[in-house]
Design a protein around this motif. Sequence first.
Motif, mmCIF file in Angstrom:
data_model
loop_
_atom_site.group_PDB
_atom_site.id
_atom_site.type_symbol
_atom_site.label_atom_id
_atom_site.label_comp_id
_atom_site.label_asym_id
_atom_site.label_seq_id
_atom_site.Cartn_x
_atom_site.Cartn_y
_atom_site.Cartn_z
ATOM 1 N N ILE A 167 0.304 -9.918 -7.219
ATOM 2 C CA ILE A 167 -1.060 -9.452 -7.009
ATOM 3 C C ILE A 167 -1.967 -10.661 -6.771
ATOM 4 O O ILE A 167 -2.006 -11.584 -7.594
ATOM 5 C CB ILE A 167 -1.576 -8.649 -8.223
ATOM 6 N N ASN B 257 -11.362 -8.663 -9.167
ATOM 7 C CA ASN B 257 -12.166 -7.498 -8.779
ATOM 8 C C ASN B 257 -11.959 -6.289 -9.691
ATOM 9 O O ASN B 257 -12.604 -5.255 -9.496
ATOM 10 C CB ASN B 257 -11.848 -7.098 -7.335
ATOM 11 N N LEU B 258 -11.049 -6.393 -10.658
ATOM 12 C CA LEU B 258 -10.820 -5.271 -11.565
ATOM 13 C C LEU B 258 -12.035 -5.099 -12.482
ATOM 14 O O LEU B 258 -12.339 -5.965 -13.296
ATOM 15 C CB LEU B 258 -9.562 -5.504 -12.405
ATOM 16 N N PRO C 229 -9.460 2.038 -6.581
ATOM 17 C CA PRO C 229 -10.181 1.813 -7.840
ATOM 18 C C PRO C 229 -10.954 3.036 -8.309
ATOM 19 O O PRO C 229 -11.124 3.238 -9.516
ATOM 20 C CB PRO C 229 -11.129 0.652 -7.498
ATOM 21 N N LYS D 61 -7.763 -12.728 -6.190
ATOM 22 C CA LYS D 61 -9.041 -12.083 -5.862
ATOM 23 C C LYS D 61 -9.041 -10.610 -6.260
ATOM 24 O O LYS D 61 -10.069 -10.070 -6.677
ATOM 25 C CB LYS D 61 -9.354 -12.227 -4.374
ATOM 26 N N ASP D 62 -7.887 -9.955 -6.153
ATOM 27 C CA ASP D 62 -7.798 -8.549 -6.538
ATOM 28 C C ASP D 62 -7.854 -8.385 -8.051
ATOM 29 O O ASP D 62 -8.416 -7.411 -8.563
ATOM 30 C CB ASP D 62 -6.515 -7.925 -5.987
ATOM 31 N N LEU D 63 -7.279 -9.349 -8.782
ATOM 32 C CA LEU D 63 -7.370 -9.305 -10.233
ATOM 33 C C LEU D 63 -8.810 -9.516 -10.688
ATOM 34 O O LEU D 63 -9.300 -8.842 -11.600
ATOM 35 C CB LEU D 63 -6.456 -10.362 -10.862
ATOM 36 N N LYS E 123 0.817 -1.208 0.000
ATOM 37 C CA LYS E 123 0.000 0.000 0.000
ATOM 38 C C LYS E 123 0.855 1.264 0.000
ATOM 39 O O LYS E 123 0.419 2.318 -0.482
ATOM 40 C CB LYS E 123 -0.946 0.021 1.201
ATOM 41 N N ARG F 207 -5.880 -1.674 -7.114
ATOM 42 C CA ARG F 207 -6.488 -2.520 -6.085
ATOM 43 C C ARG F 207 -6.814 -1.717 -4.825
ATOM 44 O O ARG F 207 -7.777 -2.015 -4.123
ATOM 45 C CB ARG F 207 -5.586 -3.705 -5.765
ATOM 46 N N TYR F 208 -6.019 -0.682 -4.542
ATOM 47 C CA TYR F 208 -6.254 0.138 -3.358
ATOM 48 C C TYR F 208 -7.122 1.358 -3.650
ATOM 49 O O TYR F 208 -7.879 1.805 -2.775
ATOM 50 C CB TYR F 208 -4.918 0.584 -2.752
ATOM 51 N N VAL G 44 -1.307 -1.894 -11.338
ATOM 52 C CA VAL G 44 -2.369 -2.767 -10.821
ATOM 53 C C VAL G 44 -2.469 -2.649 -9.309
ATOM 54 O O VAL G 44 -3.573 -2.647 -8.734
ATOM 55 C CB VAL G 44 -2.120 -4.234 -11.237
ATOM 56 N N ASN G 45 -1.332 -2.515 -8.653
ATOM 57 C CA ASN G 45 -1.333 -2.348 -7.199
ATOM 58 C C ASN G 45 -2.089 -1.092 -6.791
ATOM 59 O O ASN G 45 -2.841 -1.085 -5.811
ATOM 60 C CB ASN G 45 0.110 -2.295 -6.693
#
Length: 296
Positions: A223, A230-231, A150, A226-228, A112, A147-148, A143-144
């Motif tokens: 990454i 959620n994109l 969006p 689950k975060d991918l 983060k 994820r934090y 991408v990082n």
Amino acid sequence: MEGIRSLFKSGFTKESRRMEFLVHYDKAMRFLPRARTIYDVETTFGTVRVYYYASKGSEEKVPLILLHGHYASTIMWQPNLLPLSERTPVYSVDLLGEPGRSRLSKPLWKDKDHAAWLKEVMGKLEISSAILMGSSMGGYYAVNFARYYPEMTEGLILLDPVFVFSGVSAHTVKEFVRMGFSKDKMIPFLLNRKDFPFKDTLGKSITLGLKYFRFRSPVPRRIPEKDLRNLKLPVLALMAGNSLLHDAEKAFQYGRKVVPSIEMEYWKNASHALSFTESDEVNERILSFLLAHFDL
């Protein structure tokens, strides 16, 4: 405390070596288009150098933020800046914790942290949201960030990203060990260039970064799936078939499976440095993606 903290902070080994690097960095920057504005943005983690490029009439379009690869800087975008900035405003960032004009003041420990300083930069430049474009490690940072934050990410453009759809391959790690982690050997290996120009203007700045800059930040964690998944935004990813950093074909298959919105392509004959070596094709594909998804 400050002395202990400096042990864990990435940076040049000596100030004199940083100044030597900057001489060649500035020479290389003369080959780039002239930035309309240059910013040095103060953040919690250090001072971030940002170059702003825009053609007349493009200023109000959705901005594009460029995040370079490991050991690179804004210099790597030389073939891409002009065609991209003709259609939309471009902010090219020298990443904190990398050799360039940005200066890290506080160690980057967490995933983060890498997103937080960029959020601060965007806030101070009054950028409410943007398209993030990253090459190699810059793709991971893009991408990082998404994820934090969006709500601040309009889209993603990823050029052979690492730690996103795959990690560094076991074969590559073995090669690094065989080379004794010699950076003079590792960079030409990764870029598929035995004739890497270590002594020309661009190559010299990279060479001095390799020689004098020491990284102290933890290696990024891949990454999470689950975060991918959620994109929920437009994503373009170009994977380089000749990349030696990872298994690009396996990454290609995985990315298409887990990211619902992705436009993913496997460029069989491209190298890891495809934004430079295949610049015309890359610029054309990026512009077609931008025109399809954004009001340009």
